[in-house]
Design an enzyme around this catalytic site. Structure first.
Site: not given
Ligand code: F6P
Length: 369
Positions: A149, A192, A296
């Protein structure tokens, strides 16, 4: 004089980001080269709280063999979690309800019992807030700024961000041709959290015609007007980049799941709202692509890999120099140390005088305002 270091531990917390393994590798090797033993805690702090969950134990030795050939790999060899905050740990009660408890003292007791002299904590806002609290309780801690982010303050960038932006940009490149062939609007939603960095950087690099970010509440009439104007010039397709945290000037942020004990709210869904509204306002066929967790994954870019290796080595150097309660930060061309308390709980959004944002405006991109 601080006591000499012989054994350190590393953990990774929060959402994973490309480059975590490169930090782990650099820190483990830099530690070994100083004659220190290096250990990795599994899944945030879960390796301490639930050692029985892991066949090799909750804390593993990170010797050279263990970190060989991992710098280019996505994810984290230690595992991670965004549900195990020791300061607000979710404890299931016999009646099924969930209570929040502070288990941070157990972390300190564990370090004392295992004779671990310091912790390198790799994480985003949440993990660095935990690191700061542990540091204030007396643990020797150095933080490393991680997140796709890019919303951490006091560092020019976090590792993981460049990889996410590169992938989102490639997706935009691919979407241009199909959007143009079908004369459609393509809406692309990216992660983000409450910052628009990914949307802004990938949107501009990938040729978006409109970019919606949390820092600029949007009016979809403005976006529709931009799309109609393109139509009058024979540009019969448009690409709209939407950050998951973007919100209409007269509405709310789209939340997929509300916050629970020990877990922040999950954003998502704004892309669908924007796509439906733009189809209605323009009469044009519209499709939505949500990039989500694809951002990611994968190998870190060279930039992220190098930043992560530099951060890992710098974190060990910081400990060797007697630093504690600091985060390593990029300050081109160098890495510097900043107090964790200046980072914890502070979010860095896109400032309105950002040169990148101004570039977008000069290029005629609509920001919905
Ligand atoms: O902080 C990283 C992130 O990928 C954010 O962009 C997103 O809002 C969140 O984590 C998603 O988290 P999870 O993996 O718990 O769905």
């Amino acid at each position: 004089m601080p006591s000499p270091i012989r054994r350190i531990a590393i953990n990774t917390g929060g959402g994973d980001a490309p480059g975590l393994n490169a930090v782990i590798r650099a820190a483990a090797i830099a530690a070994a080269n100083r004659g220190w033993e290096c250990y990795g805690i599994r899944e945030g702090f879960n390796g301490i709280f639930f050692p029985e969950r892991y066949p090799e134990g909750g804390v593993i030795r990170l010797n050279r063999d263990r970190v060989r050939g991992i710098a280019h790999l996505g994810g984290t060899v230690l595992g991670t979690t965004n549900k195990g905050n020791p300061l607000h740990f979710p404890l299931k009660m016999p009646d099924g309800s969930v209570k929040e408890v502070d288990r941070s003292d157990e972390v300190l007791e564990f370090f004392a019992k295992k004779e671990l002299d310091a912790l390198i904590s790799i994480g985003g806002d949440g993990s660095l807030t935990i690191a700061n609290a542990l540091s204030q309780k007396g643990l020797r801690v150095v933080g490393v700024p991680k997140t796709i982010d890019n919303d951490l303050d006091k560092t020019q960038t976090t590792f993981g961000f460049d990889t996410a932006v590169a992938f989102a940009t490639e997706c935009m490149d691919r979407l241009h041709s199909t959007a143009e062939s079908h004369q459609r609007i393509m809406v692309v939603e990216v992660m983000g959290r409450y910052a628009g960095w990914i949307a802004l950087h990938a949107g501009i690099s990938g040729g978006a015609h409109a970019i919606l970010i949390p820092e600029i509440p949007f009016n979809l009439e403005k976006v529709a007007a931009k799309i109609r104007e393109r139509d009058t010039h024979g540009r019969l397709y448009s690409l709209v980049m939407v950050a998951e945290g973007a919100q209409p000037a007269d509405g709310h942020r789209a939340v997929m799941a509300p916050a629970e004990v020990g877990h922040a709210e999950r954003l998502g869904g704004i892309g669908e709202q924007v796509a439906q509204a733009l189809q209605y306002l323009t009469g044009k066929d519209t499709r939505l692509v949500v990039l989500g967790h694809l951002l990611r994954g994968g190998s870190p870019t060279t930039f992220d890999r190098l930043a992560a290796l530099r951060f890992g080595a710098a974190a060990v150097r910081a400990l060797d120099e007697g630093q504690r309660g600091v985060m390593v930060a990029l300050a081109f061309p160098n890495v510097k140390y900043v107090p964790l308390e200046e980072v914890a709980g502070r979010m860095k959004g896109v400032p309105m005088d950002s040169d990148t944002l101004l570039t977008g405006r000069d290029l005629g991109i609509c920001f919905g305002d």
